[in-house]
Design a protein around this motif. Sequence first.
Motif, short mmCIF file in Angstrom:
data_model
loop_
_atom_site.label_atom_id
_atom_site.label_comp_id
_atom_site.label_asym_id
_atom_site.label_seq_id
_atom_site.Cartn_x
_atom_site.Cartn_y
_atom_site.Cartn_z
N ILE A 1 -5.32 -0.37 1.22
CA ILE A 1 -5.48 -1.16 -0.01
C ILE A 1 -4.23 -1.00 -0.85
N GLY A 2 -3.68 -2.10 -1.27
CA GLY A 2 -2.48 -2.05 -2.11
C GLY A 2 -2.74 -1.27 -3.38
N ASP A 3 -1.67 -0.72 -3.99
CA ASP A 3 -1.84 0.13 -5.16
C ASP A 3 -0.58 0.09 -6.04
N ASP B 1 0.84 -1.20 0.00
CA ASP B 1 0.00 0.00 0.00
C ASP B 1 0.88 1.25 0.00
N GLY B 2 0.79 2.03 -1.05
CA GLY B 2 1.66 3.20 -1.19
C GLY B 2 1.11 4.48 -0.57
N ASN B 3 -0.19 4.51 -0.22
CA ASN B 3 -0.74 5.76 0.31
C ASN B 3 -1.45 5.61 1.65
N ILE C 1 -8.50 3.77 -6.54
CA ILE C 1 -7.87 3.13 -5.37
C ILE C 1 -6.48 2.58 -5.71
N ASP D 1 -4.05 3.86 2.73
CA ASP D 1 -5.49 3.65 2.92
C ASP D 1 -5.84 2.19 3.21
CA CA Z 1 -3.54 2.35 -1.20
#
Ligand code: CA
Length: 596
Positions: free
Chosen positions: A47-49, A41-43, A94, A45
């Motif tokens: 959820i992986g992205d 998860d880069g941000n 997302i 939240d």
């Molecule tokens: Ca994310």
Amino acid sequence: MSLSLTTTSPAASILHPATEGAAEWWRNAVIYQVYPRSFADGNGDGIGDLKGITERLDHLVDLGVDALWLSPFYKSPQADAGYDVSDYRQIDPIFGDLDDFAEMSTKAHKLGLKVIIDLVPNHTSDDHAWFKEAIEAGPGSAARDRYMFREGKGENGELPPNNWQSIFGGPAWTRVDQRWNVDADGVKDTEWYLHMFDTRQPDLNWQNEEVREDFKSILRFWLDRGVDGFRIDVAHGMVKAEGLPDWDGTTGMVDGTKDEGKTQVQTDGTPDEDGSNGGGNSGPMFDQDGVHEIYRSWHEVMEQYDGDRALVAEAWVEPLSRLALYVREDEMQQAFNFSFLTTKWDAAAMRTVISASVRENDVVGAPTTWVLSNHDVVRHVTRLGLPAVVEGREMNPNGVRATDPQPDVELGLRRAKAATLQMLGLPGSAYLYNGEEFGTPDHTEMPDEYRQDPAFERKGRTEAGRDGCRVPLAWEADKPAYGFSTTGKSWLPQPETYRAVAADVQKADPNSTFHLYKNVLRLRREHNIGLGSLAWLDDFASSTEVIAYQNGDVIVVTNFADAPFALPAGAEILASSEPLVDGAVGTDVCVWIKSA
Ligand code: CA
Ligand code: TEU
């Protein structure tokens, strides 16, 4: 007493000759499946992205794979974790945007990794512009012809057009007026639409020219953005039998009980000579001959691009001779070998399915595409630790939850490492599922309230579904969410057991699952295993519970017997799934040795 080598020199039955000379990259590639929601998860939240993937690409190079395949990241309401696409040319917010994709793919290519993306052509989301238009436009319209709308049966069309069941449970048809109030003009809209999966995943009509043309344009859209290939979702499902005849089977996910004449993947993992073990879909909605015409036309699109771009079929088709039709010279390049994936942990069963796989693919000149885990099945490290694994149902359950028999974790890991070594020694291509290189297990005790797989509710909560194998990965043992996100958020809960399979713990331990994978992937490259040959060493051991094959200068030995198997004195060990004890290969252990 320990088992021993036979005294005579082993007779080899050569099944598969080595591939000569330079070959296309996909013939021997090891491809790593990234499940974008759960990789990194880069941000923050939870959820992986795409940003998270870009940041962790170095790990794939460290591991030593050749390519990555990403499960869908397109615009989607996420009714089936992104396998419900509302715009095939957009990235869902997302996961990021098209620039994030470009950044990820540029970095991957710089690192020498090929990039495969997931295409979902069997169905769209009900949020797709086409489907919304179809609902608006009403019966008989051109917009409806892009999907599978039909009048119902019964006096007032109150019965579905046929008796098909959704793979996720429940009927495969929904009547328009059950969901939308479209009778403003006083006429009730009583047409039904087909959805082999969730209600929110209407099946497309592949007899419609516009559908065919648009998907070719979608292929070009992504090929122009540099992708090296596509994994084709439900590749065996797009064309349905003429007239949509009733079918007396039921449809479902991998289920675990072998029962002829059903559409669901029901297998006890015992393959017949042709490799079938009940792990395939059949029925009028699957594997129709007409589907191959689509792949021939896609092949032509792919040919217009340089660099050996590839198509990989997700087709739950048996026998393997039928699956091989998808990888004929003018169609796709790879097809996941699910007969192999669903085969039980047993010497004879393994030998049978491996032989059938290689033999049938040789007929069409295609490599075999080996796979043991993905986002739809219980991870092999968990699966192979389940009780009564050889007796049926438990072999391939649709998820494991707290009220189900729990796996023997130690046994599962031991067998999984052996299974992986056995697989990676075979000629052809192989897919790994993110996390398996750390020995990451399923979350088998996830509380039901977290579950998101639509199949869980649609099956009336009778089966756990696929969330257990989709839990976000652990990267740093002592960080929040084990380093998956900076905030500690995680879209599915991670079990306490993930601490031991965190990447940093695994990388620090030279005896870890990670280092075993890394070492074997290096050997695989050095010994040119993927383009190699397969010869069974029939008399290698006195017991048929020990199976051995030779690939080039490597001999791969797996011991399924209860007793240890003594290797010849002086045997040069290249890799071993567990340390040898007094020079002997233990039960459920696979070794690679150098041939004399
Ligand atoms: Ca994310
Ligand atoms: O899966 C297709 C699919 O139906 C298999 O998961 C299933 O186990 C098999 O057909 C046996 O019945 C693909 C995706 O991998 C999955 O994640 C999606 O949910 C599904 O398609 C719908 O797009």
